[in-house]
Motif scaffolding. Structure first.
Motif, PDB file in Angstrom:
ATOM      1  N   VAL A   1       0.845  -1.196   0.000  1.00 20.02           N
ATOM      2  CA  VAL A   1       0.000   0.000   0.000  1.00 20.02           C
ATOM      3  C   VAL A   1       0.885   1.252   0.000  1.00 20.02           C
ATOM      4  CG1 VAL A   1      -1.674   1.359   1.305  1.00 20.02           C
ATOM      5  CG2 VAL A   1      -1.961  -1.113   1.117  1.00 20.02           C
ATOM      6  N   ARG A   2       1.914   1.252   0.823  1.00 20.42           N
ATOM      7  CA  ARG A   2       2.815   2.414   0.893  1.00 20.42           C
ATOM      8  C   ARG A   2       3.517   2.636  -0.447  1.00 20.42           C
ATOM      9  NH1 ARG A   2       6.632   2.411   6.014  1.00 20.42           N
ATOM     10  NH2 ARG A   2       6.848   4.584   5.373  1.00 20.42           N
ATOM     11  N   VAL A   3       3.946   1.548  -1.086  1.00 18.23           N
ATOM     12  CA  VAL A   3       4.604   1.672  -2.387  1.00 18.23           C
ATOM     13  C   VAL A   3       3.632   2.228  -3.416  1.00 18.23           C
ATOM     14  CG1 VAL A   3       5.632   0.377  -4.305  1.00 18.23           C
ATOM     15  CG2 VAL A   3       6.330  -0.128  -1.954  1.00 18.23           C
ATOM     16  N   LEU A   4       2.404   1.751  -3.413  1.00 15.77           N
ATOM     17  CA  LEU A   4       1.407   2.259  -4.362  1.00 15.77           C
ATOM     18  C   LEU A   4       1.124   3.737  -4.111  1.00 15.77           C
ATOM     19  CD1 LEU A   4      -0.513   1.765  -6.681  1.00 15.77           C
ATOM     20  CD2 LEU A   4      -2.208   0.877  -5.053  1.00 15.77           C
ATOM     21  N   MET A   5       1.087   4.147  -2.842  1.00 12.38           N
ATOM     22  CA  MET A   5       0.908   5.557  -2.515  1.00 12.38           C
ATOM     23  C   MET A   5       2.038   6.391  -3.134  1.00 12.38           C
ATOM     24  SD  MET A   5      -0.099   4.944   1.504  1.00 12.38           S
ATOM     25  CE  MET A   5       0.265   6.618   2.053  1.00 12.38           C
ATOM     26  N   MET A   6       3.260   5.894  -3.034  1.00 13.29           N
ATOM     27  CA  MET A   6       4.416   6.633  -3.557  1.00 13.29           C
ATOM     28  C   MET A   6       4.448   6.609  -5.077  1.00 13.29           C
ATOM     29  SD  MET A   6       7.326   5.578  -0.742  1.00 13.29           S
ATOM     30  CE  MET A   6       7.067   5.993   0.999  1.00 13.29           C
ATOM     31  N   LEU A   7       4.003   5.505  -5.665  1.00 18.54           N
ATOM     32  CA  LEU A   7       3.889   5.453  -7.126  1.00 18.54           C
ATOM     33  C   LEU A   7       2.918   6.525  -7.607  1.00 18.54           C
ATOM     34  CD1 LEU A   7       3.668   1.609  -7.895  1.00 18.54           C
ATOM     35  CD2 LEU A   7       5.643   3.110  -8.233  1.00 18.54           C
ATOM     36  N   SER A   8       1.840   6.720  -6.858  1.00 19.92           N
ATOM     37  CA  SER A   8       0.829   7.704  -7.253  1.00 19.92           C
ATOM     38  C   SER A   8       1.370   9.123  -7.161  1.00 19.92           C
ATOM     39  CB  SER A   8      -0.414   7.568  -6.373  1.00 19.92           C
ATOM     40  OG  SER A   8      -0.186   8.038  -5.071  1.00 19.92           O
ATOM     41  N   GLU A   9       2.435   9.303  -6.368  1.00 18.46           N
ATOM     42  CA  GLU A   9       3.066  10.621  -6.253  1.00 18.46           C
ATOM     43  C   GLU A   9       4.163  10.812  -7.298  1.00 18.46           C
ATOM     44  OE1 GLU A   9       4.440  10.696  -2.269  1.00 18.46           O
ATOM     45  OE2 GLU A   9       2.427  10.612  -1.403  1.00 18.46           O
ATOM     46  N   GLY A  10       4.368   9.798  -8.135  1.00 17.02           N
ATOM     47  CA  GLY A  10       5.348   9.902  -9.202  1.00 17.02           C
ATOM     48  C   GLY A  10       6.776   9.595  -8.796  1.00 17.02           C
TER      49      GLY A  10
ATOM     50  N   ARG B   1       3.267   0.406 -13.961  1.00 22.16           N
ATOM     51  CA  ARG B   1       3.075   1.274 -12.794  1.00 22.16           C
ATOM     52  C   ARG B   1       1.954   2.280 -13.055  1.00 22.16           C
ATOM     53  NH1 ARG B   1       8.560   2.045 -10.356  1.00 22.16           N
ATOM     54  NH2 ARG B   1       8.057   4.224 -10.014  1.00 22.16           N
ATOM     55  N   THR B   2       1.947   2.841 -14.254  1.00 31.43           N
ATOM     56  CA  THR B   2       0.922   3.829 -14.595  1.00 31.43           C
ATOM     57  C   THR B   2      -0.465   3.223 -14.526  1.00 31.43           C
ATOM     58  OG1 THR B   2       2.457   5.005 -16.043  1.00 31.43           O
ATOM     59  CG2 THR B   2       0.118   5.419 -16.364  1.00 31.43           C
ATOM     60  N   GLN B   3      -0.607   2.015 -15.059  1.00 25.21           N
ATOM     61  CA  GLN B   3      -1.907   1.345 -15.017  1.00 25.21           C
ATOM     62  C   GLN B   3      -2.338   1.061 -13.585  1.00 25.21           C
ATOM     63  OE1 GLN B   3      -1.358  -2.112 -17.497  1.00 25.21           O
ATOM     64  NE2 GLN B   3      -1.878  -1.022 -19.384  1.00 25.21           N
ATOM     65  N   ALA B   4      -1.378   0.758 -12.710  1.00 24.98           N
ATOM     66  CA  ALA B   4      -1.696   0.496 -11.297  1.00 24.98           C
ATOM     67  C   ALA B   4      -2.270   1.742 -10.639  1.00 24.98           C
ATOM     68  CB  ALA B   4      -0.451   0.025 -10.549  1.00 24.98           C
ATOM     69  N   VAL B   5      -1.642   2.897 -10.890  1.00 24.46           N
ATOM     70  CA  VAL B   5      -2.111   4.153 -10.298  1.00 24.46           C
ATOM     71  C   VAL B   5      -3.477   4.528 -10.862  1.00 24.46           C
ATOM     72  CG1 VAL B   5      -1.645   6.625 -10.085  1.00 24.46           C
ATOM     73  CG2 VAL B   5       0.212   4.978  -9.822  1.00 24.46           C
ATOM     74  N   ILE B   6      -3.660   4.343 -12.182  1.00 20.03           N
ATOM     75  CA  ILE B   6      -4.943   4.655 -12.812  1.00 20.03           C
ATOM     76  C   ILE B   6      -6.037   3.758 -12.255  1.00 20.03           C
ATOM     77  CG2 ILE B   6      -6.230   4.557 -14.971  1.00 20.03           C
ATOM     78  CD1 ILE B   6      -3.664   5.425 -16.405  1.00 20.03           C
TER      79      ILE B   6
END
Length: 223
Positions: free
Chosen positions: A158-167, A200-205
């Motif tokens: 979850v933390r990694v996905l949060m950071m991915l969403s921040e670019g 990664r982009t698809q994960a954030v989307i």
């Protein structure tokens, strides 16, 4: 009620924290109350304190996007009930909060008496949502499936996905988490597999679809 409880009020608005603190203190005068103005503060507090009975969580405070804070808390601290207290009262948001493991949802527009009743209900082991909200209806099958997949992420994922969403790049995420880049890559791979996406982009989307884009980079929180 004189029972002593230990509660955390996690919200980035001092005035609202104060109002909620007063509401809880009047209902439970023996309660021990803690406050956190950001998610990092909340994490530090949870590492210091034990035997907490309830977390009152704002969905959008510094350090979180969308449902990420709730998801992290339910995965990392499954024994502590979480009640979301939010300005976003959309039925879909409330429904998703409950799907992600919240024990209740209190709109910030609720009367003080309603907040007290909701908190008392959860402390008694029940769940509480606004009585006028239909939790049975709702999301399409694709969204429901995505919510289920997101709920399988570990706290670190979850933390990694949060950071991915921040670019953030893998190197930056590794630095923030104090792990190796290889470990970050492994987490990213696991996230992609669990969400059924290829990048990664698809994960954030995909994650951003759950709450009107609040996971997406540069978006504004819903409240």
């Amino acid at each position: 009620m004189t029972t002593s409880f230990r509660l955390v009020i996690a919200d980035d608005h001092p005035l609202f924290r104060g109002a909620l603190r007063e509401a809880v203190a009047r209902q439970f005068p023996a309660a021990e109350l803690f406050e956190a103005g950001g998610f990092e503060d909340l994490q530090a507090l949870l590492e210091r304190e034990s035997d907490l009975d309830l977390i009152l969580l704002d969905l959008t405070m510094p350090g979180v996007r969308g449902f990420s804070g709730l998801m992290y808390l339910r995965a990392q601290y499954p024994g502590i009930p979480v009640v979301v207290v939010s300005a976003n009262e959309e039925s879909g948001v409330i429904r998703n909060c409950m799907e992600f493991g919240a024990s209740g949802f209190i709109p910030k527009t609720s009367a003080v008496e309603t907040m007290r009743a909701a908190i008392a209900a959860v402390l008694e082991g029940r769940t509480w949502t606004p009585p006028d909200v239909d939790l049975a209806g709702g999301a399409d099958k694709e969204t429901q499936a995505l919510v289920s997949r997101l709920a399988t992420l570990t706290p670190q994922q979850v933390r990694v996905l949060m950071m991915l969403s921040e670019g953030l790049l893998n190197k930056q995420i590794a630095y923030e988490l104090g792990v190796s880049e290889a470990t970050v890559k492994a987490h990213v791979s696991a996230i992609l597999q669990k969400l059924g996406v290829e990048s990664r982009t698809q994960a954030v989307i995909a994650a951003s679809k759950i709450e009107g884009g609040t996971w997406a980079q540069g978006s504004q929180p819903a409240g």
